[in-house]
Motif scaffolding. Structure first.
Motif, PDB file in Angstrom:
ATOM      1  N   TRP A  53      17.958  11.616 -12.635  1.00 28.68           N
ATOM      2  CA  TRP A  53      16.519  11.849 -12.544  1.00 28.68           C
ATOM      3  C   TRP A  53      15.928  11.050 -11.393  1.00 28.68           C
ATOM      4  N   ALA A  54      14.706  11.444 -11.029  1.00 29.49           N
ATOM      5  CA  ALA A  54      13.905  10.694 -10.060  1.00 29.49           C
ATOM      6  C   ALA A  54      12.873   9.892 -10.853  1.00 29.49           C
ATOM      7  N   VAL A  55      12.330   8.871 -10.249  1.00 31.21           N
ATOM      8  CA  VAL A  55      11.221   8.135 -10.837  1.00 31.21           C
ATOM      9  C   VAL A  55       9.980   8.528 -10.043  1.00 31.21           C
ATOM     10  N   ILE A  56       8.935   8.960 -10.769  1.00 31.33           N
ATOM     11  CA  ILE A  56       7.723   9.421 -10.102  1.00 31.33           C
ATOM     12  C   ILE A  56       6.495   8.730 -10.675  1.00 31.33           C
ATOM     13  N   SER A  57       5.409   8.863  -9.936  1.00 29.34           N
ATOM     14  CA  SER A  57       4.080   8.459 -10.368  1.00 29.34           C
ATOM     15  C   SER A  57       3.236   9.719 -10.330  1.00 29.34           C
ATOM     16  N   ILE A  58       2.545  10.009 -11.451  1.00 30.55           N
ATOM     17  CA  ILE A  58       1.780  11.252 -11.540  1.00 30.55           C
ATOM     18  C   ILE A  58       0.602  11.059 -12.481  1.00 30.55           C
ATOM     19  N   PRO A  59      -0.562  11.562 -12.206  1.00 31.19           N
ATOM     20  CA  PRO A  59      -1.007  12.100 -10.925  1.00 31.19           C
ATOM     21  C   PRO A  59      -1.384  10.969  -9.970  1.00 31.19           C
ATOM     22  N   VAL A  60      -1.404  11.281  -8.691  1.00 30.23           N
ATOM     23  CA  VAL A  60      -1.769  10.321  -7.661  1.00 30.23           C
ATOM     24  C   VAL A  60      -3.120  10.743  -7.086  1.00 30.23           C
ATOM     25  N   ASN A  61      -4.041   9.796  -7.004  1.00 30.20           N
ATOM     26  CA  ASN A  61      -5.355  10.064  -6.432  1.00 30.20           C
ATOM     27  C   ASN A  61      -5.249   9.882  -4.918  1.00 30.20           C
ATOM     28  N   VAL A  62      -5.080  10.970  -4.208  1.00 28.70           N
ATOM     29  CA  VAL A  62      -4.873  10.893  -2.755  1.00 28.70           C
ATOM     30  C   VAL A  62      -6.145  10.559  -1.993  1.00 28.70           C
ATOM     31  N   THR A  63      -7.295  10.679  -2.652  1.00 24.98           N
ATOM     32  CA  THR A  63      -8.540  10.351  -1.958  1.00 24.98           C
ATOM     33  C   THR A  63      -8.644   8.854  -1.685  1.00 24.98           C
ATOM     34  N   SER A  64      -7.850   8.050  -2.368  1.00 25.57           N
ATOM     35  CA  SER A  64      -7.901   6.600  -2.162  1.00 25.57           C
ATOM     36  C   SER A  64      -6.858   6.116  -1.159  1.00 25.57           C
ATOM     37  N   ILE A  65      -6.066   7.039  -0.605  1.00 32.43           N
ATOM     38  CA  ILE A  65      -5.013   6.669   0.346  1.00 32.43           C
ATOM     39  C   ILE A  65      -5.448   7.054   1.755  1.00 32.43           C
ATOM     40  N   PRO A  66      -5.478   6.082   2.678  1.00 33.93           N
ATOM     41  CA  PRO A  66      -5.825   6.427   4.065  1.00 33.93           C
ATOM     42  C   PRO A  66      -4.845   7.468   4.620  1.00 33.93           C
ATOM     43  N   THR A  67      -5.339   8.395   5.402  1.00 28.71           N
ATOM     44  CA  THR A  67      -4.531   9.491   5.937  1.00 28.71           C
ATOM     45  C   THR A  67      -3.271   8.992   6.636  1.00 28.71           C
ATOM     46  N   TYR A  68      -3.379   7.907   7.390  1.00 22.74           N
ATOM     47  CA  TYR A  68      -2.215   7.408   8.126  1.00 22.74           C
ATOM     48  C   TYR A  68      -1.145   6.819   7.207  1.00 22.74           C
ATOM     49  N   GLU A  69      -1.495   6.547   5.941  1.00 19.96           N
ATOM     50  CA  GLU A  69      -0.522   6.009   4.991  1.00 19.96           C
ATOM     51  C   GLU A  69       0.079   7.081   4.081  1.00 19.96           C
ATOM     52  N   MET A  70      -0.425   8.305   4.172  1.00 21.26           N
ATOM     53  CA  MET A  70       0.076   9.381   3.310  1.00 21.26           C
ATOM     54  C   MET A  70       1.497   9.739   3.700  1.00 21.26           C
ATOM     55  N   MET A  71       2.422   9.476   2.803  1.00 20.92           N
ATOM     56  CA  MET A  71       3.826   9.806   3.039  1.00 20.92           C
ATOM     57  C   MET A  71       4.075  11.218   2.518  1.00 20.92           C
ATOM     58  N   GLN A  72       3.942  12.190   3.406  1.00 21.73           N
ATOM     59  CA  GLN A  72       4.106  13.589   3.039  1.00 21.73           C
ATOM     60  C   GLN A  72       5.494  14.066   3.460  1.00 21.73           C
ATOM     61  N   PRO A  73       6.043  15.016   2.707  1.00 23.92           N
ATOM     62  CA  PRO A  73       7.364  15.525   3.104  1.00 23.92           C
ATOM     63  C   PRO A  73       7.317  16.064   4.523  1.00 23.92           C
TER      64      PRO A  73
END
Length: 179
Positions: A154-174
């Motif tokens: 399995w993977a370990v995840i965090s859900i849900p994530v509030n992306v509005t609190s993450i600066p765009t430059y820190e968003m780790m997107q696939p």
């Protein structure tokens, strides 16, 4: 509330509102990205709790249309299921019956990196209480591939994530998904 509304322009359908829910893979590290999923349209529950570290367990068999070989590992966790073989609602009910907290259903088109399927109720009049989310096929494939490469159940995840609190430059997107 952990759902965010986004307005997008869909050429064939005009202006449309989509709800997106985000989750982050914490482990394994090579897929430590924030993923986008869409909730089922007319069945399933909502996330009333934020899970900082919960297991995302790939169902065995992947389509989860009947009894699961690894159902004991899905108890109190979130299942990763593959589209196909039976209705979205049927898959959600199988995971619910195995004690899962939620189900993430990935498209079975592994090259799908942009088209979200609208998951709707089947004609059975059954219900499901756990949240059901749709994940792009490419994202589901990459998560499963990483788990296989690392020999992890399995993977370990965090859900849900509030992306509005993450600066765009820190968003780790696939890197394989267009945002």
């Amino acid at each position: 509330l952990w759902l965010w509304l986004c307005v997008c322009c869909c050429p064939a359908r005009g202006l449309r509102i989509h709800e997106y829910l985000y989750f982050q893979v914490l482990s394994p590290g090579d897929i430590r990205y924030i993923f986008t999923a869409t909730p089922a349209k007319d069945f399933g529950g909502v996330f009333n709790t934020r899970y900082d570290q919960i297991h995302l367990v790939p169902a065995d068999p992947p389509e989860a249309c009947g009894e699961l070989n690894n159902g004991v590992f899905i108890q109190d966790q979130i299942a990763l299921v593959e589209r196909g073989g039976c209705s979205f609602l049927s898959k959600t009910r199988v995971i619910q019956e195995h004690g899962g907290r939620a189900v993430i259903i990935a498209d079975n088109a592994y090259d799908n990196d942009s088209f979200y399927i609208e998951m709707i109720q089947d004609s059975s009049r059954r219900t499901a209480d756990i949240p059901a989310l749709f994940l792009l096929g490419r994202d589901g494939y990459m998560i499963r591939r990483s788990l296989e490469q690392h020999g992890l159940p399995w993977a370990v995840i965090s859900i849900p994530v509030n992306v509005t609190s993450i600066p765009t430059y820190e968003m780790m997107q696939p890197p394989w998904t267009f945002w």
